[in-house]
Scaffold this active site. Structure first.
Site, short mmCIF file in Angstrom:
data_model
loop_
_atom_site.label_atom_id
_atom_site.label_comp_id
_atom_site.label_asym_id
_atom_site.label_seq_id
_atom_site.Cartn_x
_atom_site.Cartn_y
_atom_site.Cartn_z
N LYS A 44 -7.35 68.05 -19.15
CA LYS A 44 -8.41 67.94 -20.11
C LYS A 44 -7.92 68.33 -21.49
O LYS A 44 -8.49 67.92 -22.50
CB LYS A 44 -9.58 68.82 -19.72
CG LYS A 44 -10.27 68.47 -18.45
CD LYS A 44 -11.42 69.45 -18.20
CE LYS A 44 -12.04 69.25 -16.85
NZ LYS A 44 -13.02 70.31 -16.56
N GLY A 45 -6.88 69.12 -21.57
CA GLY A 45 -6.47 69.73 -22.82
C GLY A 45 -6.13 68.79 -23.96
O GLY A 45 -6.35 69.12 -25.12
N ASP A 104 4.99 74.02 -22.49
CA ASP A 104 5.19 75.44 -22.23
C ASP A 104 6.40 75.56 -21.29
O ASP A 104 7.53 75.45 -21.73
CB ASP A 104 3.89 75.97 -21.61
CG ASP A 104 3.81 77.47 -21.47
OD1 ASP A 104 4.86 78.12 -21.37
OD2 ASP A 104 2.69 78.01 -21.44
N PHE A 153 -0.92 83.42 -25.72
CA PHE A 153 -1.90 82.60 -25.00
C PHE A 153 -2.85 82.00 -26.03
O PHE A 153 -3.46 82.73 -26.81
CB PHE A 153 -2.65 83.39 -23.94
CG PHE A 153 -3.49 82.49 -23.09
CD1 PHE A 153 -2.92 81.57 -22.22
CD2 PHE A 153 -4.87 82.51 -23.19
CE1 PHE A 153 -3.69 80.71 -21.47
CE2 PHE A 153 -5.66 81.66 -22.43
CZ PHE A 153 -5.05 80.76 -21.57
#
Length: 175
Positions: A44-45, A104, A153
């Site tokens: 979804k990001g 990441d 984060f």
């Protein structure tokens, strides 16, 4: 002060900084492709980045989405990529731009890249808004990168923490 899940957040990248960089990325991508191509956004990001990118293109593009999960409800990738929703169209022989919110550990993009190769894509280029190079666990680099970011984060502009924070217009670090 804004917070997510009771934790304070601080602005790392403003909405305007993101807007400017996305516009530049779109130009770089179009200069590379020079003809229509298929954009594959990772849900979804990356839905916000994907939408903003395609509105900047002057070339006609097609769009499809995959929904993959490697985080679950945690703050760190678990190293296992699960396909929740696959592509709706055949990509054999197509030139693709694979769009993700953040690079990441590299697990997700490396695995999705491999899957798209197996499906017969002619060429795959990758675009990420954020790159956390110091977190890389596998050797994978994106072709188009918005910003290199420190090992924090992050939430906002589509990135979430257990479905919270996607709506934020900038990128925020969770303290």
């Amino acid at each position: 002060m804004q917070s997510i899940k009771g934790r304070p957040i601080r602005l790392l990248l403003s909405e305007e900084e993101i807007r400017r960089r996305v516009s530049q990325l779109a130009k770089e991508i179009e200069d590379y492709f020079k003809e229509p191509f298929l954009v594959v956004g990772l849900l979804k990001g990356a839905f916000v980045l994907t939408a903003d990118l395609i509105r900047e293109f002057s070339l006609p593009v097609q769009v499809d989405f995959m929904w993959v999960s490697s985080y679950g409800t945690s703050q760190e990738s678990q190293g296992h990529v699960r396909i929740v929703k696959d592509l709706d169209r055949d990509i054999e022989g197509k030139r693709l731009l694979l769009v993700d919110d953040i690079l990441d550990t590299g697990y997700t993009l490396q695995e999705v890249f491999r899957i798209l190769q197996l499906k017969g894509a002619e060429e795959i280029k990758t675009c990420v808004l954020l790159d956390k190079k110091e977190r890389r666990k596998v050797p994978f680099e994106a072709d188009f990168v918005g910003f290199e970011v420190p090992n924090l984060f992050l939430v906002g502009y589509g990135l979430d923490w257990d479905e919270e924070g996607r709506h934020l217009r900038g990128i925020y670090a969770v303290e």
